[in-house]
Design an enzyme around this catalytic site. Structure first.
Site, PDB file in Angstrom:
ATOM      1  N   GLU A   1      -5.624   3.258  -6.211  1.00 59.30           N
ATOM      2  CA  GLU A   1      -7.013   3.764  -6.133  1.00 59.30           C
ATOM      3  C   GLU A   1      -7.997   2.746  -6.703  1.00 59.30           C
ATOM      4  OE1 GLU A   1      -8.029   6.372  -4.499  1.00 59.30           O
ATOM      5  OE2 GLU A   1      -5.950   6.791  -3.984  1.00 59.30           O
TER       6      GLU A   1
ATOM      7  N   ASP B   1      -2.599  -1.228  -1.458  1.00 55.24           N
ATOM      8  CA  ASP B   1      -1.165  -1.311  -1.803  1.00 55.24           C
ATOM      9  C   ASP B   1      -0.838  -2.711  -2.328  1.00 55.24           C
ATOM     10  OD1 ASP B   1      -0.725   1.277  -1.028  1.00 55.24           O
ATOM     11  OD2 ASP B   1       0.278   0.792   0.858  1.00 55.24           O
TER      12      ASP B   1
END
Ligand code: ZN
Length: 463
Positions: free
Chosen positions: A329, A412
């Site tokens: 995030e 990611d």
């Protein structure tokens, strides 16, 4: 004569083609002339607006149903992709497929429901009736000084919203209490559901009413430059809603409490310090009171941010895995993804406002939908015009999802560079399992609908 939607849709398209064709052949045509001719064509009393809108609505439903049926074929496959044969058990895969298939069938049925409602709206000039009712209510109940187009626009938007929420009730009730219940996701009682809907109605009414009144005010005062000012107004309203939502609105739906576990708190605050993320508060929300789906978000001002983790995430994962999800995030924050997506939505609004200038003062456009002589409420006109723009909205959705999937890979990769490769991989597998997220997908369906890449794609990219 019966009102045949397909015939009218065909007429609409034929009419557009016949109006545009000569212009394309005119080599001496300049852009302004071309635009003027479009405006003239759209302003023609015989332009079949209703047929066009219905054709677009049916076309969208058919396209989306077609790709959903393609997805249903994939959801009937008995075995997971080979790359996931170790990460996902046969049982999880079978459950995921069943859940995906149930949701796909729901999408087909609800698509038909909303298309039928749109047909009724167009067939019976419902928006002009909402406008009349809002005017009558003001005349009867409001003091004379409150009457006027701004207040009427606000009231009109509240009536419109009320019916929108009411129409979505049957699909929503089925989705929550039949579909989600069957797969063990729903934790909400009927009373809690109704209470959420009532709160949603009041909060959305306030935002809609302010937005609609502001819209009418700008349309009235800004003259030819209304698209620019509407863009600025929409930017201000969206920024305001984004700011107040987590502070004032989210707590109305979820109980927020400070994160308790010391180990997890230390991991996350350490990560925030390392990335210079201006973390102020770390919350846990009781997401499990409504659903067992899990999530983590960040919010706040650029200089003062908060992280919110759903308790479902903490229950399902160890602290390193939760930190890996938070690292992902924070990757979105560090790489500016939220700002880019916000800007893209803003762009979508601005071109919609710009294109609205083609019809905003066209009396035939309004009279087609049942508005009386001289009655041209801008907010109702814009809501109707948005239906004409539905193919552009679909294109916008496609672009946003392409961008969003790219951002997921980047976030990611960001978590991976922070040393969370293994934890993020196991966290993604757990998230996929617990949310029964689709494991395999048809390529067209995935491109159009999915904001996140599939599990196998993410794991392969992380490797
Ligand atoms: Zn993400």
């Amino acid at each position: 004569m019966a009102w045949d939607p397909y015939l009218n849709a065909g007429r609409a398209l034929a009419s557009i083609c016949s109006h545009f064709e000569p212009q394309h052949r005119d080599s001496g045509l300049n852009t302004m002339d071309f635009l003027q001719r479009i405006v003239d064509c759209l302003g023609s009393p015989t332009f079949p607006w209703k047929g066009l809108m219905l054709g677009l609505s049916v076309g969208k439903f058919m396209f989306e149903s077609f790709i959903t049926l393609r997805q249903c074929r994939v959801l009937c496959k008995p075995k997971p992709p080979t790359v996931l044969s170790k990460a996902v058990t046969q049982e999880t895969f079978a459950n995921t497929q069943k859940y995906g298939l149930a949701k796909a069938h729901f999408t087909l049925a609800s698509g038909l429901w909303y298309t039928a409602i749109q047909y009724l709206y167009l067939r019976h000039d419902i928006l002009s009736k909402f406008w009349q009712v809002s005017g009558d209510l003001l005349l009867r109940w409001a003091p004379a000084r409150c009457a006027g187009p701004l207040v009427q626009s606000g009231l009109f938007s509240i009536i419109y919203l009320f019916f929108n929420i009411a129409e979505s009730m049957p699909p929503q009730l089925y989705y929550t209490f039949v579909l989600e219940q069957k797969f063990g996701f729903n934790k909400q009682s009927l009373g809690g559901f109704v209470s959420d809907q009532v709160k949603t109605f009041f909060i959305s009414s306030a935002i809609f009413a302010v937005g609609a009144a502001g819209f009418s005010y700008i349309m009235d005062k800004a003259g030819d430059r209304f698209a620019t000012y509407l863009g600025l107004g929409a930017f201000a309203l969206r920024a305001l809603v984004m700011t107040v939502y987590p502070v004032f609105i989210l707590p109305l739906f979820y109980k927020l409490s400070p994160l308790q576990g010391k180990e997890l708190r230390d991991h996350i605050t350490g990560l925030a310090t390392k990335l210079s993320f201006p973390l102020t508060k770390l919350y846990v929300a009781d997401g499990s009171s409504r659903s067992t789906h899990s999530n983590a978000i960040f919010f706040g001002f650029p200089w003062q941010k908060n992280i919110l983790i759903f308790d479902t995430l903490i229950q399902e994962m160890d602290s390193r895995e939760v930190t890996a999800v938070v690292a992902h995030e924070l990757g979105h924050w560090k790489l500016g993804h939220t700002a880019y997506l916000f800007a893209l939505q803003q762009f979508d609004l601005i071109y919609s406002f710009g294109l609205f200038s083609l019809v905003h003062d066209n009396p035939h456009f309004y009279s087609t939908f049942g508005f009386g002589k001289g009655e041209q409420p801008a907010i109702a006109g814009f809501l109707l015009f948005c239906q004409v723009l539905s193919p552009l909205a679909s294109a916008h959705k496609l672009v946003t999802n392409i961008l969003s999937r790219r951002y997921e890979y980047q976030a990611d990769a960001f978590a991976k560079t922070l040393g969370f490769k293994a934890e993020l991989s196991t966290a993604l597998v757990k998230l996929n399992k617990n949310n029964l997220s689709t494991i395999d997908a048809d390529s067209i369906y995935s491109s159009y609908h999915h904001s996140h890449p599939l599990l196998a794609e993410r794991l392969a990219e992380l490797d």
